[in-house]
Design a protein around this motif. Structure first.
Motif, PDB file in Angstrom:
ATOM      1  N   LEU A  80      38.046  16.746  13.550  1.00  0.00           N
ATOM      2  CA  LEU A  80      38.968  15.899  13.230  1.00  0.00           C
ATOM      3  C   LEU A  80      40.357  16.379  13.073  1.00  0.00           C
ATOM      4  CD1 LEU A  80      37.416  13.187  10.843  1.00  0.00           C
ATOM      5  CD2 LEU A  80      37.393  13.272  13.373  1.00  0.00           C
ATOM      6  N   ARG A  81      40.441  17.875  13.332  1.00  0.00           N
ATOM      7  CA  ARG A  81      41.930  18.417  13.464  1.00  0.00           C
ATOM      8  C   ARG A  81      42.640  17.994  14.607  1.00  0.00           C
ATOM      9  NH1 ARG A  81      40.385  24.483  12.384  1.00  0.00           N
ATOM     10  NH2 ARG A  81      38.775  23.809  14.141  1.00  0.00           N
ATOM     11  N   GLY A  82      42.891  16.613  14.699  1.00  0.00           N
ATOM     12  CA  GLY A  82      43.676  16.041  15.766  1.00  0.00           C
ATOM     13  C   GLY A  82      44.841  16.065  15.892  1.00  0.00           C
ATOM     14  N   TRP A 110      31.852  12.302   8.886  1.00  0.00           N
ATOM     15  CA  TRP A 110      33.256  12.597   8.483  1.00  0.00           C
ATOM     16  C   TRP A 110      33.594  11.314   7.754  1.00  0.00           C
ATOM     17  CZ3 TRP A 110      35.247  17.167   9.511  1.00  0.00           C
ATOM     18  CH2 TRP A 110      34.730  17.909  10.557  1.00  0.00           C
ATOM     19  N   GLN A 111      32.637  10.638   6.908  1.00  0.00           N
ATOM     20  CA  GLN A 111      33.120   9.456   6.349  1.00  0.00           C
ATOM     21  C   GLN A 111      34.402   9.518   5.417  1.00  0.00           C
ATOM     22  OE1 GLN A 111      29.861   7.987   3.858  1.00  0.00           O
ATOM     23  NE2 GLN A 111      31.187   7.875   2.037  1.00  0.00           N
ATOM     24  N   ARG A 112      34.550  10.624   4.822  1.00  0.00           N
ATOM     25  CA  ARG A 112      35.693  10.886   3.836  1.00  0.00           C
ATOM     26  C   ARG A 112      36.859  10.780   4.532  1.00  0.00           C
ATOM     27  NH1 ARG A 112      35.729  14.923  -1.030  1.00  0.00           N
ATOM     28  NH2 ARG A 112      33.749  13.439  -1.366  1.00  0.00           N
ATOM     29  N   SER A 150      40.087  10.608  15.221  1.00  0.00           N
ATOM     30  CA  SER A 150      40.086  11.989  15.444  1.00  0.00           C
ATOM     31  C   SER A 150      41.572  12.413  15.444  1.00  0.00           C
ATOM     32  CB  SER A 150      39.548  12.240  16.582  1.00  0.00           C
ATOM     33  OG  SER A 150      39.894  11.526  17.780  1.00  0.00           O
ATOM     34  N   ASN A 151      42.593  11.474  15.469  1.00  0.00           N
ATOM     35  CA  ASN A 151      43.887  11.692  15.381  1.00  0.00           C
ATOM     36  C   ASN A 151      44.608  10.916  14.282  1.00  0.00           C
ATOM     37  OD1 ASN A 151      44.169  13.409  17.836  1.00  0.00           O
ATOM     38  ND2 ASN A 151      43.695  11.296  19.013  1.00  0.00           N
ATOM     39  N   GLU A 152      45.467  11.437  13.608  1.00  0.00           N
ATOM     40  CA  GLU A 152      45.971  10.544  12.377  1.00  0.00           C
ATOM     41  C   GLU A 152      47.321   9.817  13.005  1.00  0.00           C
ATOM     42  OE1 GLU A 152      46.365  12.101   8.354  1.00  0.00           O
ATOM     43  OE2 GLU A 152      46.260  14.336   9.395  1.00  0.00           O
ATOM     44  N   VAL A 174      37.239   0.809  13.831  1.00  0.00           N
ATOM     45  CA  VAL A 174      36.818   2.267  13.493  1.00  0.00           C
ATOM     46  C   VAL A 174      35.422   2.275  13.093  1.00  0.00           C
ATOM     47  CG1 VAL A 174      37.647   4.006  11.944  1.00  0.00           C
ATOM     48  CG2 VAL A 174      39.162   2.437  12.660  1.00  0.00           C
ATOM     49  N   PRO A 175      34.595   2.480  14.129  1.00  0.00           N
ATOM     50  CA  PRO A 175      33.191   2.610  13.498  1.00  0.00           C
ATOM     51  C   PRO A 175      33.120   3.731  12.527  1.00  0.00           C
ATOM     52  CG  PRO A 175      33.423   2.775  15.885  1.00  0.00           C
ATOM     53  CD  PRO A 175      34.873   2.977  15.503  1.00  0.00           C
ATOM     54  N   ILE A 176      31.769   3.595  11.850  1.00  0.00           N
ATOM     55  CA  ILE A 176      31.445   4.542  10.783  1.00  0.00           C
ATOM     56  C   ILE A 176      30.940   5.718  11.399  1.00  0.00           C
ATOM     57  CG2 ILE A 176      29.943   4.786   8.797  1.00  0.00           C
ATOM     58  CD1 ILE A 176      30.307   1.872   8.063  1.00  0.00           C
TER      59      ILE A 176
END
Length: 496
Positions: free
Chosen positions: A279-281, A325-327, A301-303, A319-321
């Motif tokens: 997730l370091r997008g 990477w829940q948190r 995956s991008n902020e 935004v699917p669960i």
């Protein structure tokens, strides 16, 4: 004699009088239906040598050229050229078209070996011959789809030909082998108003980019090269109104700003091909004060940071669960929602809400949506979300319309739910509840809405198609709900 008025003006064509034809018929002819009718006439011509399209069998033939050109614009170029055998009237008509659609799908849709060299050669020769005939005239639209017979030199030649003809709308779908570079003229051409690029490769960009009149830009499947070039691309579209980024790869990006004052529609779709291993997008900053339509679908995956979104905007969020990477996804969902606080209409998926509800302090972190009047919820909700959902509605003090597209789902009965009074539903006028099962939880939720929506005029409840109980049980539930106390004495409860 009927005067035909067109929804869209036809170039070089004054209002037309069509004798003996009804208005509905004439309007139909300038749509895709007219193109289908033309192709049926063409099929009849092929099946019978005695058939003559000029002999009265096809009313389309009696229309003026400008109307026929519009009808032909809905057809693939292969079919357009084929109309030349219909009659003398049609023999040269196709040479005046300004819309081109070359699609090699005919190769891989056939039962023969789609990689047969002869078929590929025929397709390539066909494209070249058609472009040669059109050597002296401009193009309005050029679409090229090469999923099978890809030749870098040929594609370069065909795209360059379209640019020489001052094409306005360019649509390229290319399955290529890396590395591949489009002609640089694609990114520096003053005639282009619409560009759509679908390519499974890195988008190679020149240092000089200029789209002075571009209104629409769609990017699909491409891998973005780096921050600098992509920033230059977005900054080179001063009049862009519609931007769609679909299933693209942001792996080379760290931070990008989409700051386009003219932008009205923005679609970011990271499903189903986005990578969620890391997730370091990219940080995507959106600053478009005139944006009226925003759609996001993906795992964040991008902020995404949104600034100054228009109060008249419609936002669609899915935004699917993703458990592992829940948190992180929950945190990013909150950031996204803070940027949506000014919108007037919001459509969100059940997965998006569940992602929010996984946080302990969800209601404290959510903003108040001061301008929102329409809320649409898609997907089914788990039973544990119902109480949070009721509290979630507190954040929409001006809500007027509430839609449940799939209801709450077949959730477990829970008679211990609390009907907390809510003044935030004081403006709610209409509720549409689909997929109703009649569970105790649903009945409690309907009771909550009827009690707190003091100005509600109508609630529509649609029974689930998979409802399995006896009709008499259904009638009992309906009577039970009709007997519930209501905050608004003018509210009509309608079951279908």
């Amino acid at each position: 004699m009927i005067v035909v008025l067109f929804a869209k003006p036809l170039e070089d064509c004054s209002p037309i009088l069509i004798a003996g034809q009804g208005t509905e018929y004439a309007m139909e002819l300038i749509t895709e239906k007219g193109a289908c009718r033309l192709m049926r006439s063409f099929e009849l011509q092929n099946s019978s040598e005695e058939q003559n399209i000029d002999g009265g069998d096809c009313e389309i033939s009696h229309l003026p050229d400008c109307i026929l050109h519009r009808i032909l614009s809905y057809l693939p170029t292969k079919e357009v050229v084929a109309t030349s055998i219909l009659s003398k009237r049609w023999k040269h008509l196709w040479t005046e078209i300004t819309y081109f659609d070359f699609d090699d799908s005919v190769l891989y849709c056939s039962q023969t070996d789609f990689r047969h060299p002869l078929d590929v050669t025929r397709f390539m020769n066909f494209v070249e011959r058609v472009l040669l005939v059109r050597e002296k005239s401009d193009m309005k639209r050029f679409r090229l789809s090469c999923r099978v017979c890809f030749s870098e030199s040929s594609v370069h030649e065909w795209v360059s030909a379209a640019l020489r003809h001052n094409v306005q709308e360019l649509d390229l779908c290319l399955f290529v082998q890396e590395p591949f570079t489009l002609p640089w003229g694609v990114f520096d051409h003053s005639s282009l108003t619409s560009v759509r690029l679908e390519m499974n490769c890195t988008l190679q960009l020149p240092t000089c980019i200029s789209f002075p009149y571009l209104i629409r830009l769609h990017l699909c499947l491409v891998t973005f090269p780096n921050d600098l070039l992509m920033q230059k691309l977005f900054s080179s579209c001063p009049f862009l109104e519609e931007l769609a980024i679909l299933d693209c790869e942001w792996i080379n990006m760290k931070c990008i700003s989409i700051a386009i004052p003219s932008l009205k529609s923005l679609i970011l779709d990271d499903l189903p091909f986005c990578s969620v291993d890391d997730l370091r997008g990219c940080e995507i900053k959106i600053d478009a004060e005139n944006l009226v339509f925003f759609k996001y679908s993906g795992y964040l995956s991008n902020e995404i940071y949104i600034y100054d979104l228009s109060s008249s905007a419609l936002a669609l969020i899915n935004v699917p669960i993703l458990c592992q990477w829940q948190r992180e996804i929950t945190s990013r969902t909150f950031k996204l929602f803070r940027g949506l606080k000014n919108v007037s209409s919001l459509r969100i998926s059940s997965g998006t809400l569940e992602s929010l509800f996984l946080a302990d302090d969800v209601l404290d972190r959510l903003p108040i949506f001061e301008n929102l009047t329409l809320l649409e919820l898609r997907g089914e909700f788990g039973g544990h979300c119902i109480e949070l959902l009721m509290e979630f509605l507190y954040h929409f003090p001006k809500l007027q319309s509430l839609h449940f597209c799939e209801g709450l789902g077949c959730c477990k009965d829970d008679c211990k739910m609390k009907l907390t009074p809510s003044h935030s539903l004081s403006n709610l006028k209409t509720v549409n509840y689909q997929n109703f099962y009649g569970t105790s939880t649903e009945i409690y939720f309907v009771k909550f809405l009827l009690k707190n929506a003091v100005t509600m005029m109508k609630m529509d409840v649609v029974w689930s198609k998979s409802y399995t109980e006896e009709p008499k049980d259904q009638l009992v539930i309906e009577n039970q709900l009709h007997a519930l106390p209501r905050g608004s004495r003018h509210c009509a409860l309608v079951f279908t």
